[in-house]
Scaffold this motif. Sequence first.
Motif, PDB file in Angstrom:
ATOM      1  N   ARG A  89      -3.515 -14.161  -0.324  1.00  0.00           N
ATOM      2  CA  ARG A  89      -4.425 -14.098   0.696  1.00  0.00           C
ATOM      3  C   ARG A  89      -4.330 -13.330   1.906  1.00  0.00           C
ATOM      4  N   GLY A  90      -4.772 -12.295   2.213  1.00  0.00           N
ATOM      5  CA  GLY A  90      -4.675 -11.754   3.681  1.00  0.00           C
ATOM      6  C   GLY A  90      -3.873 -10.432   3.495  1.00  0.00           C
ATOM      7  N   ASP A  91      -3.027 -10.467   2.158  1.00  0.00           N
ATOM      8  CA  ASP A  91      -1.968  -9.383   2.189  1.00  0.00           C
ATOM      9  C   ASP A  91      -2.315  -8.433   1.091  1.00  0.00           C
ATOM     10  N   ILE A  92      -2.304  -7.095   1.278  1.00  0.00           N
ATOM     11  CA  ILE A  92      -2.830  -6.183   0.236  1.00  0.00           C
ATOM     12  C   ILE A  92      -1.421  -5.431  -0.319  1.00  0.00           C
ATOM     13  N   ASP A 137      -3.930  -9.642  -2.415  1.00  0.00           N
ATOM     14  CA  ASP A 137      -5.134 -10.408  -1.639  1.00  0.00           C
ATOM     15  C   ASP A 137      -5.718 -11.623  -2.456  1.00  0.00           C
TER      16      ASP A 137
END
Lengths: 210, 444
Positions: free
Chosen positions: A95-98, A123
């Motif tokens: 989560r929060g990282d693409i 994400d």
Amino acid sequence: MHELVEAMAGMKEADALRIVDEMLVKGEDPKKILDLSSEAMQVVGERYQEGTYFLPELIMAGEMLRKIGEILKPRLAEKQGETRKLGTVVLGTVRGDIHDIGKDIVGFMLEVNGFEVIDLGIDTGEEAFVAAVRDNKPQVLALSGFLSVAFDSMRSTIEEVEKAGLRKDLKVIIGGGQMDDTVRRYTGADAYGDDAMAAVAFAKETVGVM
Amino acid sequence: MAEASWAQMTADERRAWRISQWRNPGLPFANPEAEAEYRARVDRILAAINLEKPDRVPVCLIGGFWGASWAGLTPYDVMSDPAKAAKAWTDFNLEFRLDTQCSPLFAAVSAPMLENLDYRSYSWPGHGVTKEASFQYNERQWMLAEEYDHLIADPSDYLLRVYLPRAVGAFGGFANLSSFCDFIEMPFSSFHMPGWGSPEMIEGLERLAAASRSVGEWWQHMGGMVGGLMAAGFPGYFAGGSKAPFDILGDTLRGTKEVIMDMFRRPDKVLAACERLVPVAINWALKRPGQLGSPVIFLPLHKGADGFMSDEQFNTFYWPTLRAVILGLIEEGCIPFMFAEGHYNQRLEAIMDLPKGTTVWLFDQTDMARAKQTIGKVACIQGNVPLSLMYAGTPQETEEYCRKLVDTVGEGGGFILDTGAVADGGKAENLRAMIRTAQEYGRY
């Protein structure tokens, strides 16, 4: 070495596609072309492990495999008998990282080495990881993240998996830009990996093949 | 500085002029002590860059959002509210007292500006990623494979009329404009101008004006913050930025996967594009209105790290044109600062091919002892304290790590202590341990 394997492993995309075309015109079994492509991926994986190939060759090989797969798809009439897999890995960027490139390389190398890979994409929230672990019963959960925001997402993902009673019999590895043993301890993972080979070695060790 | 006299100056004279601008920023200092501290800080950094021994190891923090997280704010908060951002980073800098300002300019970018622009090649907190996350690239083909020739023939025209309309929504109307060369001949202007009245263009121009107003408010706060910190004795570090030509092409034009496949599919085009982008990259750093505040130019390096390509690919596609940009900036009197994320162990010998004492290399997870023995012979090296240690380690572990760096890399000068990558947060006591190590243990 078959010329298709040679072309693919040698990063000759145009040659590889031409050879596939010629083989199909000659009435060659699509299944054989698929097997040769897998053989080429093995060679690419080995060269990566040896340190002669790097990210570019893995990406190029993946692209050739995708294109050949598209050509063969309509010709592979019935579903092929699944080859026996060494084990299952649930993989995703937290989560929060693409960021997806590192994750994709890990997925590629695990597949080349005989693992079934369930890739949840980027994400990915905690609940999606929990559901995928529950549904697929993998031996390994592999969490990817490039940024420091991933430290907390990895930690909470592992906590949620634990709360769902799924942590037992599951090994967790983290990987990506800033991951090291300090982060491993912080997140509660079993291991961290510096590169895709570390993930493969860990997965093999977990399922008991080396 | 008049252009004619600038043209006649040597690289050393230009550098000396830029350094004098940095040492004498031309603003009233808060008090004589602040002025003395300001100059001592600049001189400490310059001594390290010159591969000499300063009074002690300098310590910096090329911080991302740490200024925000220290104030209990998310990346979203500070990108939405420049007043909060300016306050947070002012407090952060006055508290930790590093040798250069830890700046929000590359972190707390104005979200209203980006919204107004309809900026598409990045996601930012609250806009594509969570409010707690930093901004990140949207990997996509913003430039198509068949557009190489246009880029190579005329980069600015390509960027204005093809790339920008695709990557930044407010420039959508530019896609229908004819060449800007039309203005070179008066009658041709009639062929160019109709495009400026299209509904898409008018909406875009309104968006651009709104974006400019957003960033105008932002600069009021940021400019005030930067000036205030300078007056209090804290120099800024970077005067501008640029990139390696291969990264310009690969990061937000072609995208990582596409540029990598281009190396196999159309290597000649990749090389020609990188070569064409060398003067573009140099001008990018230089041609800004107003004077540069320091000689140091920030170059974040991405696709040349270990693992991203082989040595052969690095020496073919990445390094020659990056080196040309570095040398071009040195010729203009600048000090290029390479932010080498990831591992650079395989590249340490190749990058030594640079004039002594002209560059800074910030390393992330590179073997620093080996870096000192190689690139450290010709360039100042900075960095390497792991983000993980800042985030999840103890002050004792941090101090131990930093002492080791001071011992191995700090020996003889030419070293600046810093984290190895952009720090979005961590434990304040660990940051204090890093700073204290430089200030006390790092005395020469």
